[in-house]
Design a protein around this motif. Sequence first.
Motif, PDB file in Angstrom:
ATOM      1  N   UNK A 127       0.832  -1.209   0.000  1.00 13.98           N
ATOM      2  CA  UNK A 127       0.000   0.000   0.000  1.00 13.98           C
ATOM      3  C   UNK A 127       0.861   1.253   0.000  1.00 13.98           C
ATOM      4  N   UNK A 128       1.942   1.231   0.790  1.00 11.61           N
ATOM      5  CA  UNK A 128       2.856   2.381   0.807  1.00 11.61           C
ATOM      6  C   UNK A 128       3.452   2.592  -0.575  1.00 11.61           C
ATOM      7  N   UNK A 129       3.901   1.502  -1.190  1.00  9.35           N
ATOM      8  CA  UNK A 129       4.500   1.611  -2.520  1.00  9.35           C
ATOM      9  C   UNK A 129       3.471   2.051  -3.555  1.00  9.35           C
ATOM     10  N   UNK A 130       2.210   1.622  -3.392  1.00 12.65           N
ATOM     11  CA  UNK A 130       1.176   2.015  -4.353  1.00 12.65           C
ATOM     12  C   UNK A 130       0.954   3.523  -4.321  1.00 12.65           C
ATOM     13  N   UNK A 131       1.065   4.129  -3.143  1.00 11.84           N
ATOM     14  CA  UNK A 131       0.897   5.579  -3.050  1.00 11.84           C
ATOM     15  C   UNK A 131       2.078   6.324  -3.666  1.00 11.84           C
ATOM     16  N   UNK A 132       3.262   5.716  -3.633  1.00 11.85           N
ATOM     17  CA  UNK A 132       4.473   6.371  -4.142  1.00 11.85           C
ATOM     18  C   UNK A 132       5.200   5.415  -5.078  1.00 11.85           C
ATOM     19  N   UNK A 133       4.628   5.139  -6.251  1.00 17.27           N
ATOM     20  CA  UNK A 133       5.240   4.135  -7.127  1.00 17.27           C
ATOM     21  C   UNK A 133       6.372   4.674  -7.996  1.00 17.27           C
ATOM     22  N   UNK A 134       6.360   5.953  -8.300  1.00 15.88           N
ATOM     23  CA  UNK A 134       7.307   6.500  -9.264  1.00 15.88           C
ATOM     24  C   UNK A 134       8.596   6.937  -8.584  1.00 15.88           C
ATOM     25  N   UNK A 135       9.649   7.007  -9.365  1.00 14.34           N
ATOM     26  CA  UNK A 135      10.966   7.334  -8.818  1.00 14.34           C
ATOM     27  C   UNK A 135      11.000   8.733  -8.220  1.00 14.34           C
ATOM     28  N   UNK A 136      10.153   9.615  -8.699  1.00 16.93           N
ATOM     29  CA  UNK A 136      10.160  10.995  -8.210  1.00 16.93           C
ATOM     30  C   UNK A 136       9.369  11.177  -6.925  1.00 16.93           C
ATOM     31  N   UNK A 144       6.234  11.238  13.970  1.00 15.80           N
ATOM     32  CA  UNK A 144       6.904  10.130  14.643  1.00 15.80           C
ATOM     33  C   UNK A 144       7.528   9.157  13.656  1.00 15.80           C
ATOM     34  N   UNK A 145       7.692   9.584  12.423  1.00 17.18           N
ATOM     35  CA  UNK A 145       8.317   8.770  11.377  1.00 17.18           C
ATOM     36  C   UNK A 145       7.573   7.468  11.121  1.00 17.18           C
ATOM     37  N   UNK A 146       6.314   7.414  11.455  1.00 16.12           N
ATOM     38  CA  UNK A 146       5.510   6.219  11.213  1.00 16.12           C
ATOM     39  C   UNK A 146       4.813   6.379   9.872  1.00 16.12           C
ATOM     40  N   UNK A 147       5.153   5.532   8.906  1.00 18.41           N
ATOM     41  CA  UNK A 147       4.580   5.634   7.571  1.00 18.41           C
ATOM     42  C   UNK A 147       3.127   5.176   7.615  1.00 18.41           C
ATOM     43  N   UNK A 148       2.257   5.914   6.960  1.00 18.55           N
ATOM     44  CA  UNK A 148       0.835   5.590   6.919  1.00 18.55           C
ATOM     45  C   UNK A 148       0.374   5.525   5.472  1.00 18.55           C
ATOM     46  N   UNK A 149      -0.819   4.985   5.277  1.00 12.19           N
ATOM     47  CA  UNK A 149      -1.387   4.872   3.937  1.00 12.19           C
ATOM     48  C   UNK A 149      -2.787   5.471   3.939  1.00 12.19           C
ATOM     49  N   UNK A 150      -3.246   5.832   2.741  1.00 12.22           N
ATOM     50  CA  UNK A 150      -4.563   6.439   2.583  1.00 12.22           C
ATOM     51  C   UNK A 150      -5.595   5.440   2.110  1.00 12.22           C
ATOM     52  N   UNK A 151      -6.809   5.946   1.935  1.00 16.28           N
ATOM     53  CA  UNK A 151      -7.931   5.076   1.613  1.00 16.28           C
ATOM     54  C   UNK A 151      -7.808   4.490   0.210  1.00 16.28           C
ATOM     55  N   UNK A 152      -7.248   5.236  -0.741  1.00 10.78           N
ATOM     56  CA  UNK A 152      -7.142   4.719  -2.101  1.00 10.78           C
ATOM     57  C   UNK A 152      -6.201   3.525  -2.164  1.00 10.78           C
ATOM     58  N   UNK A 153      -5.067   3.633  -1.488  1.00  9.67           N
ATOM     59  CA  UNK A 153      -4.118   2.519  -1.482  1.00  9.67           C
ATOM     60  C   UNK A 153      -4.716   1.302  -0.780  1.00  9.67           C
ATOM     61  N   UNK A 154      -5.385   1.537   0.336  1.00  8.30           N
ATOM     62  CA  UNK A 154      -5.997   0.419   1.063  1.00  8.30           C
ATOM     63  C   UNK A 154      -7.084  -0.239   0.221  1.00  8.30           C
ATOM     64  N   UNK A 155      -7.932   0.566  -0.421  1.00  6.89           N
ATOM     65  CA  UNK A 155      -9.032   0.018  -1.213  1.00  6.89           C
ATOM     66  C   UNK A 155      -8.542  -0.676  -2.473  1.00  6.89           C
ATOM     67  N   UNK A 156      -7.320  -0.377  -2.884  1.00 10.49           N
ATOM     68  CA  UNK A 156      -6.786  -1.005  -4.092  1.00 10.49           C
ATOM     69  C   UNK A 156      -6.077  -2.322  -3.794  1.00 10.49           C
ATOM     70  N   UNK A 157      -5.322  -2.370  -2.705  1.00 12.01           N
ATOM     71  CA  UNK A 157      -4.500  -3.547  -2.415  1.00 12.01           C
ATOM     72  C   UNK A 157      -5.245  -4.555  -1.545  1.00 12.01           C
ATOM     73  N   UNK A 158      -5.946  -4.091  -0.517  1.00 16.39           N
ATOM     74  CA  UNK A 158      -6.546  -5.028   0.438  1.00 16.39           C
ATOM     75  C   UNK A 158      -7.582  -5.965  -0.185  1.00 16.39           C
ATOM     76  N   UNK A 159      -8.419  -5.540  -1.165  1.00 22.44           N
ATOM     77  CA  UNK A 159      -9.354  -6.508  -1.748  1.00 22.44           C
ATOM     78  C   UNK A 159      -8.675  -7.631  -2.522  1.00 22.44           C
ATOM     79  N   UNK A 160      -7.365  -7.499  -2.804  1.00 22.28           N
ATOM     80  CA  UNK A 160      -6.652  -8.596  -3.449  1.00 22.28           C
ATOM     81  C   UNK A 160      -6.577  -9.816  -2.538  1.00 22.28           C
ATOM     82  N   UNK A 161      -6.768  -9.603  -1.231  1.00 24.72           N
ATOM     83  CA  UNK A 161      -6.911 -10.704  -0.270  1.00 24.72           C
ATOM     84  C   UNK A 161      -8.356 -10.643   0.214  1.00 24.72           C
TER      85      UNK A 161
END
Length: 693
Positions: A127-136, A144-161
């Motif tokens: 999900x993290x990579x889906x939000x930031x897929x490009x090299x730029x 607190x340096x804790x990486x988080x994800x948004x609803x679009x990434x969650x809704x895209x990856x999580x239904x794959x399981x």
Amino acid sequence: MAMVNKTRNMLEGLVKEGSFKWLTKKQSAFDEDIEDMERSPSAGKNWLPELSLTANVVVRRCSKILGLSLCQLRENFDAEVSDFLKHQSSFARNFLEYCCFLALAWSIHVNGYLDDKKFRRLTFDMMVAWEFPEASSEPYLHADDDVTVGVEAFSRISPAVPVVADVVVSDKIFEVLAGSSSNRLRFSVYDKYLIRLERAIRRLQSQSESSLLSSIRAVRGEKILEVDGTVTTQPVLEHVGTSAWPGRLTLTDHALYFEALFVVSYDKAKSYDLADDLQQVVKPELTGPWGTRLFDKAVLYKSSALLEPVVVEFPELKGHTRRDYWLAIIREVLYAHRFVLKFRISGLEREEVLLKAIFGIMRVQALKEMSFTQPLCFDALLMFNVCDQLPLGDLILEELVNTLASGKMDKKNAGAPRNGVYSSSALSIASNLGFSIGKSWGLVNGSGPVVGEITVGEMTPLEKAVKEARCSYENVVLAQATVDGVKVDGIDTNLAVMKEVLSPMTEIWNWLVFLFSWEEPSKSLAFCLVFTCIICKGWLSYALAALFIFFAVFMLLTRYFGQGMPIDELKVTAPPPMNTMEQLLAVQNSISQAEELIQDGNILLLKCRALLLSIFPQATERVAIAFLVLALLLALLPVRYIFLLVFLETFTRYSPLRRPSTERWMRRLRDWWFSIPAAPVILERVNQDKKKR
């Protein structure tokens, strides 16, 4: 070789400069992958310059899971997907989705994969990579340096399981999980959710393998989804008449069972079917002592197979969370079977539908075990409940049928190439969760996955239907907010609002009454001539069409010239407030007036009955002759002239020429009506003893 050294130097430079500080803060899987990429002699081959660091690390993990090199993955991607998915602007995300879906489809065939922390971390990193897929792009960092994800990434990856989320309700699951962190999902919360989900799966397995109702469940291979009433502090009561009896309530994927509690054992289970078409109704119900309706903590079940409804109460000190939970999961099973019966789904597709309902219930159970500040809305987390409530929810179900049909066609054409790469289906992973559904499960193992609900780089028709329904639902919510805002309390206040809203119609009605009264003969005569001409010329339909055109033009002009202007609020003069005694008197007067209206209506019906049964023969003969004359007119005269006669007779009734005769005939008609006796009525009062147990 130069490419290898260049890639290695670039990675070392980035680490030394601290660009990966969010990754190197402590030893993690990312650190290990980066070090492996640095030490690997083929570092250049394990790196795509189009992808970001996070995406490259995730793709490398996927390649290890699949046992394929990055070059092989790239070749397969180019060979299997369509050309527009390879465009440079969307290549990074599409290739990442391709690798993620393939890796997840492989990973979920390992038993107990949800119990593996590496798998849980992998899905979150996807999900993290889906939000930031490009090299730029770079991951978004919190304080607190804790990486988080948004609803679009969650809704895209999580239904794959499919057991983790569903396309229809993935956004609602995200809202629950990320509600306390500014709509950004943390890994700690996500990890806790998957752990609870694994526990729910184990509980379902143990309950289904137990001896509880085993002889009854064996007929249809039913799985136990939930059991309640086994703890004395949380009883379940079945109401029969004025009495309530405690017991154990069991929900399976086909029925609801209640076992009354005796001293040391349970009585024979009562079965309330949810799978067959018995016109079942499941809704919330009020209960209380001695048949009163005080507490909103019960569920009512009614079907054509029962003589009277069944009420099951879930007592608790505060609120009705238990009742809401049971109401939602019972309806989910019921709606799933209704969907199966409506579209005549059978075989493996039927098992797929039931699995979707079961997975939804397990997700709700997992979320219920987590501590959230806000109460859960169980209906919004269950797929078939959502489709029943959402506007355009029927379109979602129709697209789901098409998806299941596509999966059936793909099984028949297993050797043919597929157009796009889909995620795994619910049915394809059920055996790896340790349980099966129904009797036909043996046909599934080894036959390959059914088509899933998401595909690489594009939205499926099911996703489009869900998105359209969500947009419609937002409009409904906004409209409902305005409705709730204009609701007022008190009969007199509501009557005042209604009177003000209907004031234009009241003015039109008063104007028509004024014309019909012939107080100004010139205006009434002009109206009569114009309307008579319209009827004689056959222009009545054109006049009605012109009226609708007038309304349409008025609304369009109002919309065009009223853009950006504030809406004129309806000003209503509130009636004076009344004290308690005045309110009671007003209610009493209203009830008396309603009673008089009902009495007048009954008298009218009984007099008509007397005329039909010829209780007053002379009056019956006159009515029969009038009906014969009316029938001849309807049969011989054109409809246009009938309309003309009715209009002229009604409109000219109080004209100066006809007023004396009209008053005389109305007096005779009233005297005749009062002379008609009413049909006799006998009231029989039957005393029925209330049922007791």
